[in-house]
Design an enzyme around this catalytic site. Structure first.
Site, PDB file in Angstrom:
ATOM      1  N   ARG A 205      -1.426  -6.051  -8.211  1.00 30.60           N
ATOM      2  CA  ARG A 205      -0.216  -6.823  -7.895  1.00 30.60           C
ATOM      3  C   ARG A 205       0.155  -7.773  -9.013  1.00 30.60           C
ATOM      4  NH1 ARG A 205      -3.126  -8.315  -2.399  1.00 30.60           N
ATOM      5  NH2 ARG A 205      -4.732  -8.399  -3.987  1.00 30.60           N
TER       6      ARG A 205
ATOM      7  N   LYS B  22     -17.696  -6.250   8.166  1.00 32.35           N
ATOM      8  CA  LYS B  22     -16.448  -6.976   7.971  1.00 32.35           C
ATOM      9  C   LYS B  22     -15.761  -7.223   9.313  1.00 32.35           C
ATOM     10  CE  LYS B  22     -12.900  -7.046   4.414  1.00 32.35           C
ATOM     11  NZ  LYS B  22     -12.217  -6.283   3.390  1.00 32.35           N
TER      12      LYS B  22
ATOM     13  N   SER C 285      -2.991  -7.908   2.932  1.00 37.03           N
ATOM     14  CA  SER C 285      -3.210  -7.817   4.384  1.00 37.03           C
ATOM     15  C   SER C 285      -3.642  -9.165   4.928  1.00 37.03           C
ATOM     16  CB  SER C 285      -4.293  -6.772   4.690  1.00 37.03           C
ATOM     17  OG  SER C 285      -3.925  -5.518   4.178  1.00 37.03           O
TER      18      SER C 285
ATOM     19  N   HIS D 253       0.844  -1.205   0.000  1.00 36.92           N
ATOM     20  CA  HIS D 253       0.000   0.000   0.000  1.00 36.92           C
ATOM     21  C   HIS D 253       0.882   1.259   0.000  1.00 36.92           C
ATOM     22  CE1 HIS D 253      -3.138  -2.604   2.280  1.00 36.92           C
ATOM     23  NE2 HIS D 253      -3.666  -2.335   1.099  1.00 36.92           N
TER      24      HIS D 253
HETATM   25  O1  PNS Z   1      -9.050  -2.906   0.271  1.00 37.14           O
HETATM   26  P1  PNS Z   1     -10.108  -3.303  -0.726  1.00 37.14           P
HETATM   27  O2  PNS Z   1     -11.019  -4.339  -0.130  1.00 37.14           O
HETATM   28  O3  PNS Z   1      -9.509  -3.751  -2.030  1.00 37.14           O
HETATM   29  O4  PNS Z   1     -10.976  -1.999  -1.049  1.00 37.14           O
HETATM   30  C1  PNS Z   1     -12.150  -2.056  -1.820  1.00 37.14           C
HETATM   31  C2  PNS Z   1     -12.898  -0.707  -1.813  1.00 37.14           C
HETATM   32  C3  PNS Z   1     -13.034  -0.181  -0.400  1.00 37.14           C
HETATM   33  C4  PNS Z   1     -12.144   0.298  -2.622  1.00 37.14           C
HETATM   34  C5  PNS Z   1     -14.304  -0.960  -2.450  1.00 37.14           C
HETATM   35  O5  PNS Z   1     -14.901  -2.053  -1.843  1.00 37.14           O
HETATM   36  C6  PNS Z   1     -15.207   0.261  -2.320  1.00 37.14           C
HETATM   37  O6  PNS Z   1     -15.023   1.241  -3.007  1.00 37.14           O
HETATM   38  N1  PNS Z   1     -16.202   0.174  -1.395  1.00 37.14           N
HETATM   39  C7  PNS Z   1     -17.138   1.224  -1.115  1.00 37.14           C
HETATM   40  C8  PNS Z   1     -18.536   0.907  -1.668  1.00 37.14           C
HETATM   41  C9  PNS Z   1     -18.543   1.096  -3.175  1.00 37.14           C
HETATM   42  O7  PNS Z   1     -18.377   2.184  -3.684  1.00 37.14           O
HETATM   43  N2  PNS Z   1     -18.788  -0.014  -3.876  1.00 37.14           N
HETATM   44  C10 PNS Z   1     -18.821  -0.040  -5.312  1.00 37.14           C
HETATM   45  C11 PNS Z   1     -17.480  -0.460  -5.885  1.00 37.14           C
HETATM   46  S1  PNS Z   1     -17.546  -0.615  -7.630  1.00 37.14           S
END
Ligand code: PNS
Length: 163
Positions: free
Chosen positions: A93, A44, A131, A20
């Site tokens: 990645r 979560k 993570s 990150h």
């Molecule tokens: O660390 P992660 O799990 O890869 O992060 C994912 C994240 C937080 C970027 C994604 O789940 C997100 O944007 N969540 C907020 C809700 C949302 O906007 N969902 C639509 C995504 S297309």
């Protein structure tokens, strides 16, 4: 003069890893302002509380000047709209990440056409880090000191019993 571009690097950060940080350092050079957005996700099962994650991100990124760590809930594009952010930064990645990242980028574009997703390939030396894997291997006492910032390592060790 054109306004500096505001971007956000959003995620769960449970906890932040060196992968990150690599993305944050590089994205901070591309954009005028970069927010690190921690998703508030009550469903979560997280190891670190929101406040702990915020603190760990702050501590491990205090050498980067144009960033701000924030919490957000709900749709990321809604947060962006309210805060005048036009770029979503994502790290990939390996090719395994691409399908999911593209799907999210297309959905976010559908939800708000003014927002662009910028995908940055992670430095190869961090390409295997996540993570979740870090927590898994630490459970078996693996050495992860090259994979996370020092402050994260210390806090992870304190929580080893919960892994
Ligand atoms: O660390 P992660 O799990 O890869 O992060 C994912 C994240 C937080 C970027 C994604 O789940 C997100 O944007 N969540 C907020 C809700 C949302 O906007 N969902 C639509 C995504 S297309």
């Amino acid at each position: 003069m054109s306004k500096p571009i505001k971007a956000i690097f959003a995620g769960s950060f449970d906890p932040i890893t060196n992968g990150h940080i690599d993305i944050i350092e590089r994205a901070s050079k591309l954009f005028g302002e970069l927010k690190i957005g921690i998703l508030i996700n009550p469903n979560k099962n997280a190891l670190f509380s929101m406040e702990e994650r915020l603190e760990l991100i702050r501590k491990s990124t205090d050498h980067i000047k144009n960033i701000e760590v924030v919490f957000f809930e709900g749709l990321l594009v809604d947060y962006c709209k309210k805060n005048d952010i036009t770029v979503l930064v994502r790290g990939i990645r390996s090719s395994a990440d691409i399908a999911y990242e593209l799907q999210m980028a297309h959905m976010n574009k559908e939800l708000d056409d003014r927002i662009e997703t910028v995908i940055i390939p992670t430095n190869t030396k961090y390409s295997f880090i996540s993570s979740s894997l870090i927590k898994e291997v630490l459970r078996f006492n693996a050495n992860i000191e090259d994979l996370v910032p020092k402050c994260v390592l210390e806090e992870l060790k304190k929580k080893r019993g919960l892994l």
